[in-house]
Design a protein around this motif. Structure first.
Motif, PDB file in Angstrom:
ATOM      1  N   HIS A 113      23.139  19.020 -14.844  1.00 14.32           N
ATOM      2  CA  HIS A 113      22.222  18.840 -13.735  1.00 14.32           C
ATOM      3  C   HIS A 113      20.846  19.401 -14.091  1.00 14.32           C
ATOM      4  CE1 HIS A 113      25.381  17.691 -10.833  1.00 14.32           C
ATOM      5  NE2 HIS A 113      26.119  18.610 -11.418  1.00 14.32           N
ATOM      6  N   GLY A 114      19.853  18.909 -13.355  1.00 13.52           N
ATOM      7  CA  GLY A 114      18.519  19.475 -13.450  1.00 13.52           C
ATOM      8  C   GLY A 114      17.603  18.750 -14.411  1.00 13.52           C
ATOM      9  N   GLY A 115      16.313  18.887 -14.159  1.00 18.24           N
ATOM     10  CA  GLY A 115      15.300  18.265 -14.998  1.00 18.24           C
ATOM     11  C   GLY A 115      14.552  19.267 -15.843  1.00 18.24           C
ATOM     12  N   PHE A 116      15.209  20.393 -16.148  1.00 13.09           N
ATOM     13  CA  PHE A 116      14.564  21.459 -16.915  1.00 13.09           C
ATOM     14  C   PHE A 116      14.965  21.328 -18.382  1.00 13.09           C
ATOM     15  CE2 PHE A 116      14.066  25.800 -18.498  1.00 13.09           C
ATOM     16  CZ  PHE A 116      12.825  26.133 -17.990  1.00 13.09           C
ATOM     17  N   TRP A 117      14.052  20.786 -19.183  1.00  9.86           N
ATOM     18  CA  TRP A 117      14.264  20.724 -20.628  1.00  9.86           C
ATOM     19  C   TRP A 117      12.904  20.625 -21.298  1.00  9.86           C
ATOM     20  CZ3 TRP A 117      16.272  16.549 -17.620  1.00  9.86           C
ATOM     21  CH2 TRP A 117      15.518  15.387 -17.642  1.00  9.86           C
ATOM     22  N   LEU A 118      12.869  20.882 -22.583  1.00 15.77           N
ATOM     23  CA  LEU A 118      11.608  20.878 -23.320  1.00 15.77           C
ATOM     24  C   LEU A 118      11.089  19.463 -23.483  1.00 15.77           C
ATOM     25  CD1 LEU A 118       9.536  22.610 -24.857  1.00 15.77           C
ATOM     26  CD2 LEU A 118      10.898  22.217 -26.928  1.00 15.77           C
ATOM     27  N   ARG A 119       9.888  19.221 -22.970  1.00 18.04           N
ATOM     28  CA  ARG A 119       9.260  17.909 -23.104  1.00 18.04           C
ATOM     29  C   ARG A 119       8.593  17.774 -24.465  1.00 18.04           C
ATOM     30  NH1 ARG A 119      11.704  18.753 -18.241  1.00 18.04           N
ATOM     31  NH2 ARG A 119      11.400  16.972 -16.844  1.00 18.04           N
ATOM     32  N   PRO A 120       8.430  16.537 -24.938  1.00 13.46           N
ATOM     33  CA  PRO A 120       7.729  16.329 -26.206  1.00 13.46           C
ATOM     34  C   PRO A 120       6.289  16.835 -26.112  1.00 13.46           C
ATOM     35  CG  PRO A 120       8.888  14.339 -25.519  1.00 13.46           C
ATOM     36  CD  PRO A 120       8.915  15.279 -24.358  1.00 13.46           C
ATOM     37  N   GLY A 121       5.753  17.241 -27.238  1.00 10.05           N
ATOM     38  CA  GLY A 121       4.375  17.705 -27.272  1.00 10.05           C
ATOM     39  C   GLY A 121       4.090  18.492 -28.529  1.00 10.05           C
ATOM     40  N   ASP A 122       2.818  18.724 -28.777  1.00 12.24           N
ATOM     41  CA  ASP A 122       2.383  19.508 -29.927  1.00 12.24           C
ATOM     42  C   ASP A 122       1.732  20.815 -29.511  1.00 12.24           C
ATOM     43  OD1 ASP A 122       3.161  17.459 -31.738  1.00 12.24           O
ATOM     44  OD2 ASP A 122       1.288  16.379 -31.302  1.00 12.24           O
ATOM     45  N   GLY A 123       1.452  20.965 -28.214  1.00  9.06           N
ATOM     46  CA  GLY A 123       0.748  22.146 -27.735  1.00  9.06           C
ATOM     47  C   GLY A 123       1.656  23.352 -27.605  1.00  9.06           C
ATOM     48  N   PRO A 124       1.071  24.489 -27.247  1.00  4.91           N
ATOM     49  CA  PRO A 124       1.840  25.730 -27.117  1.00  4.91           C
ATOM     50  C   PRO A 124       2.778  25.722 -25.920  1.00  4.91           C
ATOM     51  CG  PRO A 124      -0.411  26.060 -26.383  1.00  4.91           C
ATOM     52  CD  PRO A 124      -0.356  24.681 -26.970  1.00  4.91           C
TER      53      PRO A 124
END
Length: 382
Positions: A235-246
């Protein structure tokens, strides 16, 4: 002339003129179209979900979430009573009526940006809503399981491990719901470890004792040795999103659980992004997983800064105050708000204060992701 009498005369004159005109045109005074306009049933509001493009009508007095689930859409949700925030969505256009005010769960900044809770929103017009629907393979499933290991982490937090009857798939940062016989309902706990691509047969979570808690009182009393649990997730929408920033991580109490899952998974995938991890506690005894965090920092292929913050006890070498007061300095150390993503887990007051601080520093709301940890004492009364 009396104003009310003048108004009545005007209305009567208009009515007579209208009847005469329709008679001359040889049209019925009350045709079917006119009757429907005046007395017919209003059409059901239409909802469009962005970016999926899914559309559906919402029946009278039903919430957006209720209707979406009835037609089989995997709309993100959990508690359904306006507490957890899992169904947080952005209203792009239209009007809704809130069963429970959204402000009980959403921050002022979120409300101003148009966010709503789908489980509490009854449409008053056609709507366009921005929400990320999970893929078909991410729909939660239920499996059986037993507790096979319990480790003390602090005076009030334990690491609990379940052995499952079948593998459970999840994304780093998500949570599971656990149920047990005679229990009052499910309890939600975030995974504290990295997921396995083929699914995990052993899952663990950090569990904080809640005074009077139906689950934690029995857990800390050692009453679950032979208990069969039902575990469903993820459950939940908490995960690391793609990106290059800090990346800025903020946690408190057992809120370190999903952050450790996220970090372990990112380290295993050789993510190369600068990180600051802020963790708040009252005193030194509330700090845990220090060796594990040091291990992640040692193999992290970019800058990694761990900063514990204690609100009540002063300890040499450890910052004193509220963890949210460290956010501005952390953002500056990471090079500023552009490109930064924030991930936070902890009690609602901490999350609300953190959102306010982040937005004040220029971090966009869509770059802020959180999981509010609630218990029976923080649920919205229905």
């Amino acid at each position: 002339m009396n104003v009310n009498r003048f108004t009545s005369l005007c209305f009567a004159a208009f009515t007579v003129r209208w009847i005469v005109s329709r008679t001359i045109e040889n049209r019925p005074i009350w045709d079917r179209t006119m009757f429907k306009k005046l007395f017919g049933k209003k059409p059901e509001p239409q909802v469009e979900l962005v970016p999926s493009g899914r559309k559906f009508a919402v029946a009278r007095n039903k919430t957006v979430l209720e209707q979406a689930l009835e037609i089989g859409l995997p709309y993100p949700h959990d508690c359904t009573v306006g507490t957890c925030g899992s169904c947080r969505s952005r209203l792009l256009s239209g009007r809704v009526d809130a069963i429970t005010p959204f402000g009980y769960t959403l921050s002022r900044e979120e409300l101003q940006a148009g966010y709503i809770l789908a489980c509490q929103a009854i449409p008053e017009s056609d709507l366009r809503i921005e929400v990320e629907l999970p893929d078909a393979e991410d729909v939660p499933v239920s499996v059986g399981g037993r507790i096979v290991d319990i480790q003390d982490l602090t005076h009030d937090i334990r690491k609990v491990t379940w052995q499952l009857d079948a593998p459970l798939r999840f994304k780093a940062g998500q949570y599971m719901n656990v149920r047990w016989p005679a229990g009052p309902g499910h309890r939600s706990y975030s995974f504290c470890h990295a997921p396995s691509p083929e699914g995990s047969l052993r899952v663990s979570a950090f569990v904080r004792r809640v005074p009077g808690g139906a689950f934690t009182d029995s857990l800390f009393a050692g009453e679950f040795a032979d208990t069969e649990f039902t575990v469903d997730g993820a459950h939940g929408g908490f995960w690391l999103r793609p990106g290059d920033g800090p990346i800025l991580l903020v946690g408190g109490g057992s809120g370190l659980s999903p952050l450790m899952s996220l970090l372990e998974d990112a380290a295993a995938r050789n993510v190369r992004r600068d990180v600051v991890l802020l963790f708040g506690g009252r005193g030194e005894r509330d700090l845990y997983c220090l060796d594990e965090i040091a291990g992640i920092a040692a193999r992290w292929d970019a800058r990694f800064q761990f900063r514990p913050v204690l609100s009540e006890e002063q300890v040499e070498g450890v910052r004193h105050g509220l963890v949210t007061q460290e956010i501005a300095d952390a953002i500056a150390e990471l090079g500023g708000a552009p490109g930064l993503q924030a991930y936070m887990c902890g009690p609602p007051p901490m999350i609300d204060a953190a959102v306010a601080s982040l937005t004040a520093q220029g971090v966009a709301l869509d770059a802020i992701h959180y999981d509010k940890f609630t218990d029976a004492s923080t649920r919205v009364a229905q």
